[in-house]
Design a protein around this motif. Structure first.
Motif, PDB file in Angstrom:
ATOM      1  N   SER A   4      16.629  13.536   9.600  1.00 32.48           N
ATOM      2  CA  SER A   4      15.374  13.738   8.998  1.00 32.48           C
ATOM      3  C   SER A   4      14.305  14.188  10.036  1.00 32.48           C
ATOM      4  CB  SER A   4      14.825  12.227   8.475  1.00 32.48           C
ATOM      5  OG  SER A   4      14.675  11.372   9.751  1.00 32.48           O
ATOM      6  N   ARG A   5      14.687  13.920  11.366  1.00 30.09           N
ATOM      7  CA  ARG A   5      13.677  14.201  12.263  1.00 30.09           C
ATOM      8  C   ARG A   5      13.473  15.876  12.251  1.00 30.09           C
ATOM      9  NH1 ARG A   5      16.204  11.377  17.802  1.00 30.09           N
ATOM     10  NH2 ARG A   5      15.514   9.261  16.781  1.00 30.09           N
ATOM     11  N   TYR A   6      14.555  16.602  11.809  1.00 32.55           N
ATOM     12  CA  TYR A   6      14.568  18.229  11.523  1.00 32.55           C
ATOM     13  C   TYR A   6      14.334  18.651  10.280  1.00 32.55           C
ATOM     14  CZ  TYR A   6      16.851  17.591  16.004  1.00 32.55           C
ATOM     15  OH  TYR A   6      17.198  17.251  17.594  1.00 32.55           O
ATOM     16  N   LEU A  94      -1.261  17.077  21.747  1.00 30.32           N
ATOM     17  CA  LEU A  94      -0.191  17.513  21.367  1.00 30.32           C
ATOM     18  C   LEU A  94      -0.317  17.196  19.654  1.00 30.32           C
ATOM     19  CD1 LEU A  94       3.190  16.686  23.306  1.00 30.32           C
ATOM     20  CD2 LEU A  94       1.795  18.950  23.152  1.00 30.32           C
ATOM     21  N   ALA A  95       0.095  18.209  18.829  1.00 27.69           N
ATOM     22  CA  ALA A  95       0.016  17.864  17.517  1.00 27.69           C
ATOM     23  C   ALA A  95       1.088  16.527  17.137  1.00 27.69           C
ATOM     24  CB  ALA A  95       0.635  19.123  16.595  1.00 27.69           C
ATOM     25  N   GLY A  96       0.707  16.012  15.985  1.00 29.79           N
ATOM     26  CA  GLY A  96       1.590  14.705  15.811  1.00 29.79           C
ATOM     27  C   GLY A  96       3.204  15.097  15.719  1.00 29.79           C
ATOM     28  N   LEU A  97       3.508  16.356  15.099  1.00 28.97           N
ATOM     29  CA  LEU A  97       5.097  16.458  14.849  1.00 28.97           C
ATOM     30  C   LEU A  97       5.554  16.862  16.522  1.00 28.97           C
ATOM     31  CD1 LEU A  97       7.545  17.234  13.473  1.00 28.97           C
ATOM     32  CD2 LEU A  97       6.704  19.629  13.021  1.00 28.97           C
ATOM     33  N   VAL A  98       4.927  17.649  17.219  1.00 30.13           N
ATOM     34  CA  VAL A  98       5.170  17.999  18.458  1.00 30.13           C
ATOM     35  C   VAL A  98       5.623  16.619  19.517  1.00 30.13           C
ATOM     36  CG1 VAL A  98       5.034  19.261  20.373  1.00 30.13           C
ATOM     37  CG2 VAL A  98       4.185  20.026  18.208  1.00 30.13           C
ATOM     38  N   ALA A  99       4.505  15.966  19.296  1.00 29.75           N
ATOM     39  CA  ALA A  99       4.555  14.705  20.064  1.00 29.75           C
ATOM     40  C   ALA A  99       5.704  13.658  19.541  1.00 29.75           C
ATOM     41  CB  ALA A  99       3.083  13.775  19.846  1.00 29.75           C
ATOM     42  N   ALA A 100       5.916  13.715  18.242  1.00 28.59           N
ATOM     43  CA  ALA A 100       6.899  12.734  17.809  1.00 28.59           C
ATOM     44  C   ALA A 100       8.239  13.522  18.076  1.00 28.59           C
ATOM     45  CB  ALA A 100       7.124  12.920  16.194  1.00 28.59           C
ATOM     46  N   LEU A 101       8.555  14.488  18.048  1.00 31.19           N
ATOM     47  CA  LEU A 101       9.741  15.440  18.585  1.00 31.19           C
ATOM     48  C   LEU A 101      10.097  15.076  20.036  1.00 31.19           C
ATOM     49  CD1 LEU A 101       9.494  18.857  16.596  1.00 31.19           C
ATOM     50  CD2 LEU A 101      11.269  17.015  16.187  1.00 31.19           C
ATOM     51  N   VAL A 102       8.916  15.126  20.757  1.00 32.14           N
ATOM     52  CA  VAL A 102       9.185  14.942  22.265  1.00 32.14           C
ATOM     53  C   VAL A 102       9.481  13.386  22.446  1.00 32.14           C
ATOM     54  CG1 VAL A 102       7.901  14.761  24.586  1.00 32.14           C
ATOM     55  CG2 VAL A 102       7.564  16.798  22.777  1.00 32.14           C
ATOM     56  N   GLU A 103       8.896  12.414  21.800  1.00 29.26           N
ATOM     57  CA  GLU A 103       9.042  11.051  22.151  1.00 29.26           C
ATOM     58  C   GLU A 103      10.426  10.759  21.935  1.00 29.26           C
ATOM     59  OE1 GLU A 103       7.249   6.701  20.622  1.00 29.26           O
ATOM     60  OE2 GLU A 103       6.370   8.637  20.092  1.00 29.26           O
ATOM     61  N   ALA A 104      11.191  11.488  20.535  1.00 31.59           N
ATOM     62  CA  ALA A 104      12.479  11.047  20.107  1.00 31.59           C
ATOM     63  C   ALA A 104      13.711  11.849  21.007  1.00 31.59           C
ATOM     64  CB  ALA A 104      12.539  11.731  18.653  1.00 31.59           C
ATOM     65  N   GLY A 105      13.096  12.589  21.920  1.00 36.06           N
ATOM     66  CA  GLY A 105      14.168  13.573  22.842  1.00 36.06           C
ATOM     67  C   GLY A 105      14.513  14.625  22.043  1.00 36.06           C
ATOM     68  N   ASP A 106      14.020  15.109  21.139  1.00 33.16           N
ATOM     69  CA  ASP A 106      14.551  16.105  20.302  1.00 33.16           C
ATOM     70  C   ASP A 106      13.700  17.516  20.757  1.00 33.16           C
ATOM     71  OD1 ASP A 106      16.120  14.384  18.777  1.00 33.16           O
ATOM     72  OD2 ASP A 106      14.693  13.975  17.131  1.00 33.16           O
ATOM     73  N   TRP A 107      12.481  17.331  21.363  1.00 29.54           N
ATOM     74  CA  TRP A 107      12.230  18.774  21.633  1.00 29.54           C
ATOM     75  C   TRP A 107      12.868  19.650  22.557  1.00 29.54           C
ATOM     76  CZ3 TRP A 107       8.311  21.120  19.605  1.00 29.54           C
ATOM     77  CH2 TRP A 107       7.645  22.343  20.184  1.00 29.54           C
ATOM     78  N   ASP A 108      13.908  19.012  23.239  1.00 33.00           N
ATOM     79  CA  ASP A 108      14.674  20.023  23.983  1.00 33.00           C
ATOM     80  C   ASP A 108      15.324  20.871  23.265  1.00 33.00           C
ATOM     81  OD1 ASP A 108      13.786  18.755  26.546  1.00 33.00           O
ATOM     82  OD2 ASP A 108      15.778  17.780  26.664  1.00 33.00           O
ATOM     83  N   GLY A 109      16.100  20.494  22.174  1.00 33.40           N
ATOM     84  CA  GLY A 109      16.510  21.487  21.026  1.00 33.40           C
ATOM     85  C   GLY A 109      15.688  22.600  20.674  1.00 33.40           C
ATOM     86  N   SER A 170      22.518  23.165  21.555  1.00 41.37           N
ATOM     87  CA  SER A 170      21.403  22.386  20.829  1.00 41.37           C
ATOM     88  C   SER A 170      21.519  22.585  19.414  1.00 41.37           C
ATOM     89  CB  SER A 170      19.855  22.789  21.468  1.00 41.37           C
ATOM     90  OG  SER A 170      19.909  22.644  22.728  1.00 41.37           O
ATOM     91  N   TRP A 171      21.798  23.711  18.889  1.00 43.03           N
ATOM     92  CA  TRP A 171      21.905  24.133  17.723  1.00 43.03           C
ATOM     93  C   TRP A 171      23.127  23.475  16.888  1.00 43.03           C
ATOM     94  CZ3 TRP A 171      19.787  25.147  13.674  1.00 43.03           C
ATOM     95  CH2 TRP A 171      20.284  25.994  12.568  1.00 43.03           C
ATOM     96  N   SER A 172      24.229  23.283  17.592  1.00 43.37           N
ATOM     97  CA  SER A 172      25.506  22.724  17.438  1.00 43.37           C
ATOM     98  C   SER A 172      25.249  21.106  17.268  1.00 43.37           C
ATOM     99  CB  SER A 172      26.822  23.128  18.345  1.00 43.37           C
ATOM    100  OG  SER A 172      26.990  24.639  17.986  1.00 43.37           O
ATOM    101  N   GLU A 173      24.421  20.772  18.357  1.00 41.96           N
ATOM    102  CA  GLU A 173      24.304  19.309  18.087  1.00 41.96           C
ATOM    103  C   GLU A 173      23.395  18.711  17.032  1.00 41.96           C
ATOM    104  OE1 GLU A 173      22.714  18.655  22.204  1.00 41.96           O
ATOM    105  OE2 GLU A 173      25.022  18.439  23.362  1.00 41.96           O
TER     106      GLU A 173
END
Length: 381
Positions: A4-6, A94-109, A170-173
């Motif tokens: 759901s994060r994506y 940071l915008a809320g979505l960007v901050a949430a993705l960073v916090e969840a560890g998903d921003w690297d992708g 990242s894309w495959s993961e």
């Protein structure tokens, strides 16, 4: 990782009944510039800076990023206007979505995808019109080297090769949950992973199924990367690499499943059909072929991400390729000798991808992405 994060489907609005309105036209005209702000925010370190320190003023941002006043003004104007950051008083966060993705560890992708677009995809897209006129990947001329396609040229450019494989991993993961789930249901003991890249899918599948052995078929330039990853994962007894060109020779045989992950969007439909014929011959009777990549609607009018992704496939990787329609794969599979297909779909991540069975990768783009699958089974001897 929760998928759901994506699910960024909220960013894709319904089109106007009669097509474009003026705001939509403006987004098309200046869309390339909007991306450059996101690219700069990643490359210059703005996202990471604000994720570490919270809201900061313009002077502090400029000093920490090493930017002059005018340059910092331009960066913050664009990032705030586009909603990447939010201005509150004289500070930026940071915008809320960007901050949430960073916090969840998903921003690297996301950042790896942006780097791929900025350093590889954008280069070739300058030749999109020329590529359509020539019906060929004219944009390949923008990538240094002498290799006949993008993948051979990447091995001549270590920096671009690293960017490409970080993105593909990242894309495959992001999509592996769906791939592993569907392939595991088939209970294979021997799987051929055609164009398996740096082994990211093979490692995920072998980890999930202790009785599975995987053979990766890859060009020699990429095989060395896959072998290193396999050793790092401690799976060299169960994952093997067969170096070769999938177009040039027969596949090794005796497999329960042949997997094409992110592959059958690269080639022409004629080439795809021939690859599927080879897959048919490589399978045991009753085996499955799995096509795991993006697919567009049979109506030919969407989704938007399929259209956007097709620009990359038109200009860079090979002379043929796009995000094809479901029914085009059905036609290829039938011509290759496979039986009835089972289509599978799943909503997943932004972007940026079975022969007996067909699955597909999530669409590459920051909007709705669907994992789509067609299941085809080999029958007979």
């Amino acid at each position: 990782m929760t998928h759901s994060r994506y699910d960024l489907s909220a960013s894709e609005t319904e089109p106007e009944p009669d097509g474009l309105d003026m705001p939509a036209l403006a987004r098309l005209v200046f869309g390339h510039a909007a991306f450059q702000y996101l690219h700069a925010a990643c490359e210059l370190g703005l996202i990471r800076l604000l994720s570490r320190h919270g809201a900061l003023g313009k002077d502090a941002i400029g000093t920490r990023l090493g930017l002059g006043e005018r340059a910092c003004d331009i960066l913050l104007l664009g990032c705030a206007s586009l909603g990447i950051v939010v201005r509150e008083g004289d500070r930026y966060r940071l915008a809320g979505l960007v901050a949430a993705l960073v916090e969840a560890g998903d921003w690297d992708g996301i950042e790896n995808t942006v780097a791929f677009e900025g350093h590889i995809a954008y280069e070739g897209q300058a030749d999109f019109t020329a590529s359509l006129r020539a019906n060929s990947n004219v944009g390949l001329r923008r990538i240094p080297g002498t290799g006949r396609n993008l993948y051979h040229r990447l091995s001549e450019n270590p920096r671009l090769e690293a960017v490409f494989f970080r993105y593909m991993r990242s894309w495959s993961e992001m999509a592996n949950h769906h791939l592993v789930s569907h392939v595991t249901e088939l209970a294979p003991t021997r799987l051929l992973d055609c164009g398996g890249g740096d082994a990211v899918n093979a490692i995920a599948l072998a980890t999930a199924s202790p009785d599975l052995t995987v053979t990766i078929l890859e060009i020699p330039q990429t095989a060395r990367i896959a072998e290193r990853r396999i050793v790092e994962a401690g799976l060299e007894e169960r994952i093997h690499v067969h170096a070769g060109d999938m177009h040039a020779a027969e596949f090794p045989g005796g497999f329960d499943v042949v997997l094409f992950a992110h592959q059958l969007v690269i080639w022409t439909m004629e080439e795809n059909t021939e690859l599927l014929r080879k897959a048919f011959r490589a399978l045991r009777p009753g085996g499955h072929v799995v096509i795991f990549n993006s697919m567009s609607a049979d109506r030919g009018d969407g989704p938007v991400v399929a259209a956007l992704d097709s620009v990359y496939f038109a200009v860079l990787p090979e002379e043929g390729g796009m995000i094809y329609r479901w029914q085009q794969y059905d036609t290829c599979l039938t011509a290759a000798g496979f039986g009835a297909a089972r289509r599978l779909s799943g909503v997943d991540t932004p972007r940026p991808d079975g022969r007996g069975q067909a699955l597909t990768r999530p669409d590459r783009s920051v909007a709705r992405a669907r994992i789509r699958s067609v299941v085809h089974t080999r029958t007979g001897g």
